[in-house]
Design a protein around this motif. Structure first.
Motif, PDB file in Angstrom:
ATOM      1  N   VAL A 317      -6.635 -28.093 -22.512  1.00 37.12           N
ATOM      2  CA  VAL A 317      -5.957 -29.108 -21.586  1.00 37.12           C
ATOM      3  C   VAL A 317      -6.557 -30.481 -21.389  1.00 37.12           C
ATOM      4  O   VAL A 317      -5.896 -31.367 -21.424  1.00 37.12           O
ATOM      5  N   GLY A 318      -7.814 -30.512 -21.559  1.00 35.37           N
ATOM      6  CA  GLY A 318      -8.563 -31.932 -21.478  1.00 35.37           C
ATOM      7  C   GLY A 318      -8.190 -32.941 -22.538  1.00 35.37           C
ATOM      8  O   GLY A 318      -8.048 -34.097 -22.334  1.00 35.37           O
ATOM      9  N   GLN A 319      -7.969 -32.283 -23.810  1.00 36.58           N
ATOM     10  CA  GLN A 319      -7.467 -33.038 -24.926  1.00 36.58           C
ATOM     11  C   GLN A 319      -6.141 -33.809 -24.780  1.00 36.58           C
ATOM     12  O   GLN A 319      -5.692 -34.803 -25.188  1.00 36.58           O
ATOM     13  N   SER A 320      -5.322 -32.783 -24.249  1.00 35.08           N
ATOM     14  CA  SER A 320      -3.786 -33.301 -23.645  1.00 35.08           C
ATOM     15  C   SER A 320      -3.799 -34.093 -22.820  1.00 35.08           C
ATOM     16  O   SER A 320      -3.064 -35.231 -22.826  1.00 35.08           O
ATOM     17  N   ARG A 321      -4.857 -34.373 -21.975  1.00 34.37           N
ATOM     18  CA  ARG A 321      -4.874 -35.328 -20.980  1.00 34.37           C
ATOM     19  C   ARG A 321      -5.377 -36.531 -21.508  1.00 34.37           C
ATOM     20  O   ARG A 321      -4.828 -37.622 -21.114  1.00 34.37           O
ATOM     21  N   GLN A 322      -6.255 -36.309 -22.374  1.00 30.51           N
ATOM     22  CA  GLN A 322      -6.670 -37.723 -23.020  1.00 30.51           C
ATOM     23  C   GLN A 322      -5.520 -38.324 -23.774  1.00 30.51           C
ATOM     24  O   GLN A 322      -5.625 -39.630 -24.108  1.00 30.51           O
ATOM     25  N   ALA A 323      -4.790 -37.714 -24.088  1.00 32.02           N
ATOM     26  CA  ALA A 323      -3.623 -38.101 -24.968  1.00 32.02           C
ATOM     27  C   ALA A 323      -2.561 -38.628 -24.205  1.00 32.02           C
ATOM     28  O   ALA A 323      -1.362 -39.038 -24.591  1.00 32.02           O
ATOM     29  N   VAL A 326       0.138 -35.389 -18.461  1.00 30.02           N
ATOM     30  CA  VAL A 326      -0.122 -34.906 -17.167  1.00 30.02           C
ATOM     31  C   VAL A 326       0.091 -33.461 -17.222  1.00 30.02           C
ATOM     32  O   VAL A 326       1.104 -32.896 -17.234  1.00 30.02           O
ATOM     33  N   VAL A 327      -1.182 -33.083 -17.407  1.00 32.32           N
ATOM     34  CA  VAL A 327      -1.235 -31.409 -17.214  1.00 32.32           C
ATOM     35  C   VAL A 327      -2.069 -30.680 -16.147  1.00 32.32           C
ATOM     36  O   VAL A 327      -3.076 -31.351 -15.873  1.00 32.32           O
ATOM     37  N   GLU A 328      -1.594 -29.883 -15.513  1.00 32.17           N
ATOM     38  CA  GLU A 328      -2.111 -28.998 -14.498  1.00 32.17           C
ATOM     39  C   GLU A 328      -2.372 -27.585 -14.802  1.00 32.17           C
ATOM     40  O   GLU A 328      -1.457 -26.942 -15.445  1.00 32.17           O
ATOM     41  N   LEU A 329      -3.708 -27.085 -14.671  1.00 30.87           N
ATOM     42  CA  LEU A 329      -3.939 -25.888 -14.911  1.00 30.87           C
ATOM     43  C   LEU A 329      -4.325 -24.928 -13.916  1.00 30.87           C
ATOM     44  O   LEU A 329      -5.135 -25.193 -13.055  1.00 30.87           O
ATOM     45  N   ALA A 330      -3.667 -23.858 -13.688  1.00 25.38           N
ATOM     46  CA  ALA A 330      -3.630 -23.150 -12.590  1.00 25.38           C
ATOM     47  C   ALA A 330      -4.099 -21.821 -13.078  1.00 25.38           C
ATOM     48  O   ALA A 330      -3.496 -20.863 -13.766  1.00 25.38           O
ATOM     49  N   VAL A 331      -5.310 -21.194 -12.320  1.00 21.19           N
ATOM     50  CA  VAL A 331      -5.703 -19.935 -12.897  1.00 21.19           C
ATOM     51  C   VAL A 331      -5.895 -18.959 -11.457  1.00 21.19           C
ATOM     52  O   VAL A 331      -6.133 -19.600 -10.474  1.00 21.19           O
ATOM     53  N   GLN A 332      -5.436 -17.724 -11.662  1.00 24.93           N
ATOM     54  CA  GLN A 332      -5.130 -16.779 -10.765  1.00 24.93           C
ATOM     55  C   GLN A 332      -5.914 -15.557 -11.152  1.00 24.93           C
ATOM     56  O   GLN A 332      -6.014 -15.040 -12.308  1.00 24.93           O
ATOM     57  N   LYS A 365       5.787 -33.721 -17.270  1.00 27.52           N
ATOM     58  CA  LYS A 365       4.614 -33.177 -16.594  1.00 27.52           C
ATOM     59  C   LYS A 365       4.501 -31.700 -17.018  1.00 27.52           C
ATOM     60  O   LYS A 365       5.615 -31.064 -17.064  1.00 27.52           O
ATOM     61  N   VAL A 366       3.284 -31.201 -17.124  1.00 28.47           N
ATOM     62  CA  VAL A 366       3.042 -29.881 -17.589  1.00 28.47           C
ATOM     63  C   VAL A 366       2.383 -29.177 -16.657  1.00 28.47           C
ATOM     64  O   VAL A 366       1.425 -29.447 -16.191  1.00 28.47           O
ATOM     65  N   LEU A 367       2.807 -27.676 -16.437  1.00 28.55           N
ATOM     66  CA  LEU A 367       2.034 -26.974 -15.560  1.00 28.55           C
ATOM     67  C   LEU A 367       1.865 -25.611 -16.358  1.00 28.55           C
ATOM     68  O   LEU A 367       2.514 -25.007 -17.143  1.00 28.55           O
ATOM     69  N   VAL A 368       0.274 -25.265 -16.664  1.00 28.74           N
ATOM     70  CA  VAL A 368      -0.247 -24.210 -17.211  1.00 28.74           C
ATOM     71  C   VAL A 368      -0.596 -23.209 -16.324  1.00 28.74           C
ATOM     72  O   VAL A 368      -1.573 -23.589 -15.633  1.00 28.74           O
ATOM     73  N   ARG A 369      -0.046 -21.850 -16.290  1.00 30.73           N
ATOM     74  CA  ARG A 369      -0.470 -21.170 -15.470  1.00 30.73           C
ATOM     75  C   ARG A 369      -1.057 -19.919 -16.120  1.00 30.73           C
ATOM     76  O   ARG A 369      -0.650 -19.748 -17.154  1.00 30.73           O
ATOM     77  N   LEU A 370      -2.265 -19.464 -15.581  1.00 29.29           N
ATOM     78  CA  LEU A 370      -3.185 -18.300 -16.338  1.00 29.29           C
ATOM     79  C   LEU A 370      -3.539 -17.274 -15.102  1.00 29.29           C
ATOM     80  O   LEU A 370      -4.014 -17.653 -14.262  1.00 29.29           O
ATOM     81  N   ALA A 371      -2.915 -16.087 -15.359  1.00 25.68           N
ATOM     82  CA  ALA A 371      -2.854 -15.032 -14.345  1.00 25.68           C
ATOM     83  C   ALA A 371      -3.938 -13.904 -15.026  1.00 25.68           C
ATOM     84  O   ALA A 371      -3.570 -13.142 -15.929  1.00 25.68           O
ATOM     85  N   HIS A 372      -4.955 -13.425 -14.476  1.00 28.99           N
ATOM     86  CA  HIS A 372      -5.585 -12.420 -14.766  1.00 28.99           C
ATOM     87  C   HIS A 372      -5.487 -11.205 -13.751  1.00 28.99           C
ATOM     88  O   HIS A 372      -5.757 -11.288 -12.610  1.00 28.99           O
ATOM     89  N   VAL A 381       3.382 -21.731 -19.772  1.00 26.16           N
ATOM     90  CA  VAL A 381       3.467 -23.202 -19.921  1.00 26.16           C
ATOM     91  C   VAL A 381       4.818 -23.598 -19.687  1.00 26.16           C
ATOM     92  O   VAL A 381       5.777 -23.360 -20.388  1.00 26.16           O
ATOM     93  N   GLU A 382       4.799 -24.413 -18.839  1.00 28.25           N
ATOM     94  CA  GLU A 382       6.031 -25.195 -18.309  1.00 28.25           C
ATOM     95  C   GLU A 382       6.120 -26.474 -18.095  1.00 28.25           C
ATOM     96  O   GLU A 382       5.252 -27.126 -17.533  1.00 28.25           O
ATOM     97  N   ASN A 383       7.360 -27.203 -18.907  1.00 26.44           N
ATOM     98  CA  ASN A 383       7.050 -28.731 -18.599  1.00 26.44           C
ATOM     99  C   ASN A 383       8.446 -29.133 -18.128  1.00 26.44           C
ATOM    100  O   ASN A 383       9.531 -28.485 -18.155  1.00 26.44           O
ATOM    101  N   GLY A 384       8.258 -30.161 -17.565  1.00 24.61           N
ATOM    102  CA  GLY A 384       9.563 -30.943 -16.734  1.00 24.61           C
ATOM    103  C   GLY A 384      10.545 -31.525 -18.031  1.00 24.61           C
ATOM    104  O   GLY A 384      10.307 -31.569 -19.333  1.00 24.61           O
TER     105      GLY A 384
END
Length: 445
Positions: A317-323, A326-332, A365-372, A381-384
């Motif tokens: 995600v950090g590599q995409s932010r450097q490019a 706008v990426v948000e990572l949400a972990v559940q 804008k991108v939202l990355v969700r990860l659920a354990h 992974v959802e983008n607008g």
């Protein structure tokens, strides 16, 4: 019906023109036996004509007809034995009786019929022999001591000698023939089964090779597409700010260099594994084709152990932010370790989804969700909608059309669920759920 099966033995030439005989040798044998039997019965017909007070030519002709019946022994063995029993009182057809009993015992006629006809032949021979020996003893100057047992004993030995040996030998030959036929059929069945197993092994080997090529193609696509896509985005940004902000241009150039080196390193590692595998395959001894599938699965599992994992998502995600994305990572849920295949597949799904955003939705804008979860791990992974004003200069990223296909193949191979499609807001969503099974690789092997 075919009785003795002798015509089925050997490798002689068969033809339909030989009636019930399968080979010319069988024809010659039966015709020869018929001629000998006819000659024997013709000679014995002379004595029969004298005793029956009929003309000698009629007796000879009767003997020729009776003896020639032996030619039919393979086709109608029961009829030959019945004729020999019927002519026993005339004291003719000994050869026909012996050969007929042998053929009957060696044939596929039911055993109860064979036993009945053999008993009838034994009884007829015993009666005729008893009468004949008694007449000979009475007409000769011979007084056996004691005379009560001589005639029945001699009659019994002679009748058994004419009946038992051909029946027993015929039973042995018939059993041996049926055993050989059974072994031959089993050998044919085994040969067919081995051929089927070889075909299945070849199919499994081809399937394993195809699966391995597909896996390598997916790995190459994931590595090259993501790294190169980021490099193109940074290069476009570098072109845009080269004159306006030299320091930012320097940073972008450094990022491009780092990403290029990382891509080359990963490609070099993959090519090194492939070359090592080729060298090992050349040096290794030949192995059964059925083991290729297991070996390919083991190689895939071993390669998965060295692949990326869920802990590397922050860096991705950090590599995409450097490019500039706008990426948000949400972990559940509580993070935990999964099987290497599961972690690598989850990482590749997120990586390919981010790559698709770079290609098709620059500036979104991108939202990355990860659920354990309890028995699975889910990612989305959802983008607008693409932001035309925030996308910067056109990067013109090419698309091979294999990204979604590769993600689906990866997820379905692990028994997971994959869904992708556009959203109501004009964006795009990629969702995947992978089952959490400890030791998944060992179970597959």
């Amino acid at each position: 019906m075919t009785t003795t099966g002798a015509q089925q033995d050997g490798t002689g030439t068969t033809t339909r023109s030989l009636l019930w005989w399968g080979r010319r040798r069988s024809v010659a044998l039966d015709v020869g036996l018929g001629l000998v039997s006819a000659f024997e019965c013709a000679l014995e017909g002379v004595g029969f004509a004298e005793k029956a007070a009929i003309p000698v030519p009629i007796g000879v002709l009767f003997g020729l007809v009776v003896g020639s019946v032996l030619v039919l022994r393979r086709r109608w063995p029961i009829a030959v034995v019945l004729v020999s029993i019927a002519t026993t009182p005339a004291e003719m057809g000994y050869l026909m009786g012996v050969v007929g009993l042998y053929t009957l015992a060696a044939s596929d006629v039911p055993r109860r019929i064979t036993a009945t006809l053999a008993g009838m032949s034994l009884a007829a021979t015993l009666i005729v022999t008893f009468v004949r020996v008694r007449q000979d003893v009475a007409s000769a100057d011979f007084d056996p001591e004691p005379g009560a047992w001589y005639v029945p004993t001699m009659a019994g030995f002679m009748s058994l000698g004419l009946t038992a040996p051909p029946v027993l030998f015929g039973l042995y030959i018939g059993a041996r023939r049926r055993l050989m036929e059974s072994l031959r059929e089993r050998a044919d069945i085994l040969e067919q089964e081995l051929s089927l197993l070889a075909d299945r092994a070849e199919q499994r080997a081809q399937w394993a090779r195809t699966e391995e090529r597909t896996r390598i193609a997916r790995e190459m696509h994931d590595v090259v597409a993501h790294r190169v896509s980021l490099m193109v985005v940074h290069a476009a940004a570098l072109q845009a700010v080269a004159l306006k902000d030299p320091q930012k241009a320097v940073r972008n150039a450094a990022l491009v260099g780092d990403m290029g080196r990382q891509a080359l390193t990963e490609l070099r590692e993959m090519l090194g594994v492939l070359r090592a595998g080729e060298n090992d395959a050349r040096a290794a001894k030949p192995v059964p084709l059925a083991a290729v599938g297991v070996a390919a699965a083991a190689a895939a599992a071993a390669a998965a152990d060295d692949g990326p994992c869920l802990a590397d998502l922050e860096g991705l995600v950090g590599q995409s932010r450097q490019a500039g994305m706008v990426v948000e990572l949400a972990v559940q849920g509580e993070a935990r370790e999964y099987a290497p295949e599961v972690e690598q597949t989850a990482y590749r799904v997120v990586q390919e989804a981010l790559t698709n955003v770079h290609k098709h939705a620059a500036g979104a804008k991108v939202l990355v969700r990860l659920a354990h979860r309890a028995a699975e791990v889910a990612m989305q992974v959802e983008n607008g909608a693409p932001d035309a004003s925030g996308g910067g200069p056109a990067a013109e990223l090419p698309s091979g059309g294999n990204g979604l296909v590769g993600m689906r193949e990866r997820v379905m191979a692990l028994g997971g669920v994959f869904v992708s499609g556009p959203t109501d807001a004009g964006g795009f969503r990629v969702s995947a759920v992978l089952p959490d099974r400890d030791g998944w690789g060992e179970q597959q092997l």
